[in-house]
Motif scaffolding. Structure first.
Motif, PDB file in Angstrom:
ATOM      1  N   ASN A   1      -4.226  25.058  -8.128  1.00 35.34           N
ATOM      2  CA  ASN A   1      -4.906  23.948  -8.804  1.00 35.34           C
ATOM      3  C   ASN A   1      -4.681  22.634  -8.025  1.00 35.34           C
ATOM      4  N   GLU A   2      -4.848  22.771  -6.678  1.00 32.39           N
ATOM      5  CA  GLU A   2      -4.401  21.729  -5.743  1.00 32.39           C
ATOM      6  C   GLU A   2      -4.951  20.341  -6.041  1.00 32.39           C
ATOM      7  N   LEU A   3      -6.299  20.256  -6.100  1.00 33.49           N
ATOM      8  CA  LEU A   3      -6.936  18.949  -6.208  1.00 33.49           C
ATOM      9  C   LEU A   3      -6.543  18.237  -7.512  1.00 33.49           C
ATOM     10  N   ASN A   4      -6.594  18.981  -8.606  1.00 31.84           N
ATOM     11  CA  ASN A   4      -6.252  18.361  -9.892  1.00 31.84           C
ATOM     12  C   ASN A   4      -4.805  17.906  -9.941  1.00 31.84           C
ATOM     13  N   ASN A   5      -3.918  18.746  -9.401  1.00 28.95           N
ATOM     14  CA  ASN A   5      -2.498  18.367  -9.381  1.00 28.95           C
ATOM     15  C   ASN A   5      -2.290  17.122  -8.538  1.00 28.95           C
ATOM     16  N   ALA A   6      -2.992  17.061  -7.396  1.00 18.41           N
ATOM     17  CA  ALA A   6      -2.822  15.914  -6.489  1.00 18.41           C
ATOM     18  C   ALA A   6      -3.343  14.638  -7.164  1.00 18.41           C
TER      19      ALA A   6
ATOM     20  N   LEU B   1      -3.116   6.146  -2.023  1.00 16.17           N
ATOM     21  CA  LEU B   1      -3.669   7.358  -1.401  1.00 16.17           C
ATOM     22  C   LEU B   1      -2.703   8.508  -1.628  1.00 16.17           C
ATOM     23  N   ILE B   2      -3.256   9.706  -1.719  1.00 16.22           N
ATOM     24  CA  ILE B   2      -2.375  10.874  -1.699  1.00 16.22           C
ATOM     25  C   ILE B   2      -2.902  11.869  -0.662  1.00 16.22           C
ATOM     26  N   VAL B   3      -1.969  12.445   0.078  1.00 15.42           N
ATOM     27  CA  VAL B   3      -2.328  13.417   1.121  1.00 15.42           C
ATOM     28  C   VAL B   3      -1.933  14.785   0.591  1.00 15.42           C
ATOM     29  N   LEU B   4      -2.935  15.622   0.418  1.00 18.36           N
ATOM     30  CA  LEU B   4      -2.686  16.952  -0.160  1.00 18.36           C
ATOM     31  C   LEU B   4      -2.583  18.002   0.939  1.00 18.36           C
ATOM     32  N   ASN B   5      -1.494  18.761   0.895  1.00 20.16           N
ATOM     33  CA  ASN B   5      -1.351  19.953   1.751  1.00 20.16           C
ATOM     34  C   ASN B   5      -1.400  21.147   0.820  1.00 20.16           C
ATOM     35  N   SER B   6      -2.153  22.144   1.217  1.00 20.78           N
ATOM     36  CA  SER B   6      -2.135  23.347   0.403  1.00 20.78           C
ATOM     37  C   SER B   6      -1.334  24.408   1.134  1.00 20.78           C
TER      38      SER B   6
ATOM     39  N   GLU C   1       3.268  23.428  13.552  1.00 21.44           N
ATOM     40  CA  GLU C   1       2.840  22.339  14.444  1.00 21.44           C
ATOM     41  C   GLU C   1       1.552  21.711  13.945  1.00 21.44           C
ATOM     42  N   SER C   2       0.878  22.449  13.038  1.00 19.11           N
ATOM     43  CA  SER C   2      -0.423  21.953  12.584  1.00 19.11           C
ATOM     44  C   SER C   2      -0.403  21.701  11.082  1.00 19.11           C
ATOM     45  N   ASN C   3      -1.470  21.096  10.626  1.00 15.43           N
ATOM     46  CA  ASN C   3      -1.552  20.794   9.194  1.00 15.43           C
ATOM     47  C   ASN C   3      -3.017  20.673   8.791  1.00 15.43           C
ATOM     48  N   LYS C   4      -3.308  21.020   7.573  1.00 16.31           N
ATOM     49  CA  LYS C   4      -4.674  20.861   7.069  1.00 16.31           C
ATOM     50  C   LYS C   4      -4.562  20.034   5.794  1.00 16.31           C
ATOM     51  N   ILE C   5      -5.189  18.885   5.830  1.00 19.19           N
ATOM     52  CA  ILE C   5      -4.982  17.976   4.699  1.00 19.19           C
ATOM     53  C   ILE C   5      -6.296  17.599   4.008  1.00 19.19           C
ATOM     54  N   THR C   6      -6.132  17.119   2.798  1.00 19.61           N
ATOM     55  CA  THR C   6      -7.224  16.483   2.061  1.00 19.61           C
ATOM     56  C   THR C   6      -6.659  15.148   1.595  1.00 19.61           C
ATOM     57  N   ILE C   7      -7.418  14.074   1.801  1.00 19.74           N
ATOM     58  CA  ILE C   7      -6.928  12.765   1.344  1.00 19.74           C
ATOM     59  C   ILE C   7      -7.741  12.326   0.127  1.00 19.74           C
ATOM     60  N   ILE C   8      -7.029  11.863  -0.880  1.00 19.58           N
ATOM     61  CA  ILE C   8      -7.709  11.368  -2.086  1.00 19.58           C
ATOM     62  C   ILE C   8      -7.299   9.912  -2.275  1.00 19.58           C
ATOM     63  N   ASP C   9      -8.292   9.055  -2.463  1.00 23.27           N
ATOM     64  CA  ASP C   9      -7.946   7.639  -2.621  1.00 23.27           C
ATOM     65  C   ASP C   9      -7.922   7.252  -4.112  1.00 23.27           C
TER      66      ASP C   9
ATOM     67  N   PHE D   1       0.864  -1.180   0.000  1.00 25.19           N
ATOM     68  CA  PHE D   1       0.000   0.000   0.000  1.00 25.19           C
ATOM     69  C   PHE D   1       0.903   1.233   0.000  1.00 25.19           C
ATOM     70  N   LEU D   2       0.706   2.087  -1.001  1.00 23.50           N
ATOM     71  CA  LEU D   2       1.639   3.210  -1.177  1.00 23.50           C
ATOM     72  C   LEU D   2       0.933   4.565  -1.028  1.00 23.50           C
ATOM     73  N   VAL D   3       1.515   5.396  -0.167  1.00 20.61           N
ATOM     74  CA  VAL D   3       0.921   6.711   0.114  1.00 20.61           C
ATOM     75  C   VAL D   3       1.937   7.811  -0.201  1.00 20.61           C
ATOM     76  N   GLY D   4       1.482   8.807  -0.926  1.00 22.52           N
ATOM     77  CA  GLY D   4       2.349   9.950  -1.223  1.00 22.52           C
ATOM     78  C   GLY D   4       1.764  11.231  -0.665  1.00 22.52           C
ATOM     79  N   PHE D   5       2.585  12.258  -0.631  1.00 23.67           N
ATOM     80  CA  PHE D   5       2.141  13.585  -0.220  1.00 23.67           C
ATOM     81  C   PHE D   5       2.232  14.521  -1.424  1.00 23.67           C
ATOM     82  N   ALA D   6       1.405  15.514  -1.443  1.00 22.68           N
ATOM     83  CA  ALA D   6       1.504  16.529  -2.483  1.00 22.68           C
ATOM     84  C   ALA D   6       1.373  17.882  -1.816  1.00 22.68           C
ATOM     85  N   LEU D   7       2.385  18.706  -2.009  1.00 20.81           N
ATOM     86  CA  LEU D   7       2.318  20.075  -1.486  1.00 20.81           C
ATOM     87  C   LEU D   7       2.089  20.980  -2.683  1.00 20.81           C
TER      88      LEU D   7
END
Ligand code: CTP
Length: 401
Positions: A331-336, A347-352, A363-371, A321-327
């Motif tokens: 055009n965040e969602l489309n790029n991710a 899965l990809i975890v998107l940080n904007s 110390e904090s983070n706001k993410i969107t996960i796309i499967d 199972f492979l998970v990546g991050f996208a910063l």
């Protein structure tokens, strides 16, 4: 009843947060735990044994012996009895005593005798917490194998605001549940996590890098280890390393070293989460000697590094199972989604970078996960510890399907 029949010793020390310990007792008992409370003398100034005894349904222990009944509270037996020792709140004073192995009261003697996992939830004013003595004491206690919960940041009893608040009882309770009852799906699973920046040498004294602190990757490593996985953490320079029996650490500097360490570990991994901010380019021909300033302008030829995540995506087995991050900055969602597909991720975890309070070194983070099916889940701004827990929950729910 997730703590059914678990034997928990709850130590309470002299801190204003002790009033919250009554709620913690209630929550642990509600989950089915058998709770015995051990209080230090100064804890009595903040909460009464009557309250804690009523909620725990057990006599509250405060001294080596009870002069009225003539009975002895055997610290060795108590230490052996427990499945877990939680000290919440733990004051700066008791933290210091545990570091030195002092045992001049029942609680510290129980701590020295305990063979079970020990969880410490510090609570104190911000300057006491920030003092190098406390910081060093906490590092030492982690190196002894104790687990530190918090503290949180916020308004403190002194009226000041900052780090030092005891973590809320509900959060302590869920931390204990996760630790004592590891997620069956993760138990013994091998999890590879990359964290932090890389440094690409320009010459012997200069390098190209980025602002990544590695905190997100470290929080993930701690979360998965706590839930029963065997973690390999490949971390770039400057990362504050976690200390946990089940986290194996490989320190690397360059993108090439990160590639080598990750490639080797990936072969035997069940889950891989690439949270590192790997340099995309590295100097084509790093100088052997320090580059002298001569001309007004200087150009540096760069070559692409290997995309570790993409390489893993190509070789990944169906069982991995492979998970990546996208910063992303636009055009965040489309790029991710494009990255998820290009790199063959689960899965990809998107940080904007646009979200306040999220991103590098915070110390904090706001993410969107796309499967894989492009289902999008958005999360609130949270601490990196909470974000790590959300990511772990998401991975578990995908693996359970
Ligand atoms: N990554 C990697 N190896 C690299 C570069 C990136 O493993 N050499 C991984 C990161 O750890 C992260 C993901 O790829 O999980 C996304 O990295 P990012 O830099 O945001 O994306 P890129 O694919 O490099 O695309 P771009 O720079 O065009 O946004």
């Amino acid at each position: 009843m997730r703590l059914f029949k678990k034997r928990i010793l709850l130590g309470i020390t002299g801190s204003i947060a002790a009033y919250k310990s009554a709620e913690l007792v209630r929550l642990l008992v509600k989950e089915g735990a058998d709770v015995k409370v051990v209080m230090t003398k100064s804890a009595h100034d903040f909460v009464t044994p009557l309250t804690l005894g009523t909620l725990s349904k057990n006599p509250v222990l405060t001294a080596f012996s009870d002069p009225i009944s003539g009975s002895w509270n055997n610290h060795v037996e108590l230490g052996l009895w427990a499945d877990a020792l939680i000290i919440a709140p733990i004051s700066a004073n008791t933290l210091a005593k545990l570091v030195g192995g002092r045992c001049d009261d029942l609680l510290t003697a129980v701590y020295l005798s305990a063979r079970c996992p020990v969880f410490l939830a510090p609570a104190m004013d911000l300057d006491m917490f920030a003092h190098p003595s406390t910081t060093q004491n906490i590092s030492t206690l982690i190196s002894f194998g104790n687990r530190i919960i918090g503290p949180d940041s916020g308004e403190l009893a002194s009226g000041l605001s900052g780090a030092g608040r005891m973590v809320e009882p509900a959060e302590i309770c869920s931390y204990i549940i996760k630790s004592l009852a590891p997620e069956p799906i993760l138990a013994g699973k091998k999890v590879l996590i990359s964290a932090g920046p890389t440094r690409e040498a320009i010459d012997p004294v200069r390098y190209i890098s980025n602002h990544s602190s590695g905190k997100m990757g470290v929080a993930l490593a701690e979360e998965f280890a706590m839930r029963g996985a065997l973690v390999t953490l490949v971390a770039g320079p400057g990362v504050m390393m976690p200390k946990h029996r089940d986290i194996k650490i490989f320190k690397v500097v360059s993108a090439q070293q990160m590639l080598d360490a990750c490639s080797e570990a990936f072969v035997n991994s069940d889950i891989a989460i690439m949270a590192a901010a790997v340099a995309d380019y590295t100097p084509l021909d790093p100088a052997n000697q320090k580059i002298k300033k001569s001309s007004e302008q200087h150009s540096l030829a760069l070559k692409k590094t290997t995309d570790i995540l993409e390489k893993m995506g190509k070789s990944k087995l169906k069982t991995q199972f492979l998970v990546g991050f996208a910063l992303e900055t636009e055009n965040e969602l489309n790029n991710a989604i494009a990255k998820l597909e290009r790199k063959n991720l689960d899965l990809i975890v998107l940080n904007s970078m646009r979200d306040a309070g999220a991103g590098f070194n915070s110390e904090s983070n706001k993410i969107t996960i796309i499967d894989k099916n492009k289902a999008v889940t958005e999360f609130e701004l949270k601490t990196k510890k909470e974000v790590a827990s959300d990511i772990a929950d998401k991975i578990i729910s995908c693996l359970s399907k």
